[in-house]
Design an enzyme around this catalytic site. Structure first.
Site, short mmCIF file in Angstrom:
data_model
loop_
_atom_site.label_atom_id
_atom_site.label_comp_id
_atom_site.label_asym_id
_atom_site.label_seq_id
_atom_site.Cartn_x
_atom_site.Cartn_y
_atom_site.Cartn_z
N ASP A 36 18.26 -62.96 -39.13
CA ASP A 36 18.02 -62.32 -40.44
C ASP A 36 17.97 -63.20 -41.58
O ASP A 36 18.67 -64.11 -41.72
CB ASP A 36 18.70 -61.26 -40.77
CG ASP A 36 18.19 -60.01 -41.86
OD1 ASP A 36 16.84 -60.28 -41.99
OD2 ASP A 36 19.00 -59.58 -42.68
N ASN A 84 9.16 -54.17 -36.00
CA ASN A 84 8.47 -55.42 -36.74
C ASN A 84 6.73 -55.27 -36.55
O ASN A 84 6.25 -56.05 -37.15
CB ASN A 84 8.98 -56.68 -35.81
CG ASN A 84 10.19 -57.03 -36.28
OD1 ASN A 84 10.99 -57.92 -35.92
ND2 ASN A 84 10.69 -56.68 -37.74
#
Length: 262
Positions: A36, A84
């Protein structure tokens, strides 16, 4: 073993100091990483998000190389979640191109390090070109006996449990009903079936959440959070996570395992 790092780590460096603190007899068997911070890394530099993803490739190399040299049995990387798909199409396309390029460039090195590659998730929903590259990488490394590198693509922890339950029900024998399903039945259908239990989950960018990643497998995993954004992660940050793990007192319900021998 320290000798495995001699060609890449110089004496007296931070990496060398950290390596000297690693307890080689208490390494985690399976490490997973939530990668991340690519977007924040790019924003801090006034660059588009794609630049952060591109820079993150070097962090993947560092993590894979370090894991293999440590002798980990499994390293699982969270690359693309089921959520996503909500991102802009151009960003998704760029991510898939980078994945394919990574496989083409790194596959020889992965083989040299005796790493076995696999993709986990609902990979059947990916574009055919991506699936073919993933299948090629898996086939070319299938005979390797070292660390298993799992890349989670179109992955969601809840979706994995649903798929595992469906598979378990599908395999039910005539004399067994769904009421008699066991944890072992469900585990047999997980994408990670055959890998060691997850020992250590690493989250970059300072976020304290697991983001729908390895929900079943994380039941008793130790969690390490680093403020480092994913594109900046290198060997030192992974070694720090290993050392932190080795200082924990692991608890499995009624059973307590002391990891730190002090």
């Amino acid at each position: 073993m320290l000798s495995d790092f001699s060609e890449v780590v110089k004496k007296g460096t931070r990496d060398d100091l950290l390596l000297s603190s690693v307890a080689w007899d208490r390494l985690p068997r399976h490490v997973a990483i939530i990668m991340d911070g690519n977007g924040r890394w790019a924003a801090q530099r006034g660059q588009p998000r794609i630049a952060g993803h591109r820079a993150g490739v070097e962090a993947v190399r560092a993590a894979v190389d370090t894991g293999a040299r440590l002798g980990l049995e499994a390293l699982t990387l969270y690359a693309f979640s089921t959520e996503n798909w909500k991102r802009p199409r151009y960003e998704i396309d760029a991510l898939m191109r980078m994945l394919r390029k990574y496989l083409r460039i790194e596959l020889d090195q992965i083989n040299r390090q005796n790493i076995r590659f696999q993709a986990i998730g609902r990979t059947n929903e990916l574009a055919e070109s991506v699936r073919l590259d993933l299948e090629n990488a898996a086939e070319r490394t299938a005979a390797n006996s070292g660390m298993v590198l799992s890349v989670a693509l179109n992955y969601g922890g809840r979706a994995e449990i649903v798929d595992a339950c469906r598979e378990a029900i599908r395999k039910l024998s005539p004399e067994k009903s769904a009421d008699n399903l066991t944890e072992s039945d469900i585990e047999a259908g997980l994408y990670t079936h055959g890998l060691p239990d997850l020992d250590l989950l690493v989250r970059t960018s300072g976020e304290f959440r697991i983001s729908n990643f390895l929900l079943w497998q994380s039941a008793y995993a130790e969690i390490h959070v680093t403020e480092t954004l994913w594109p900046d992660l290198r060997r030192a940050q992974l070694l720090e996570a290993i050392i932190d793990y080795q200082q924990r007192r692991r608890r499995f319900g009624g059973l307590k395992l002391v990891v730190n021998a002090k």
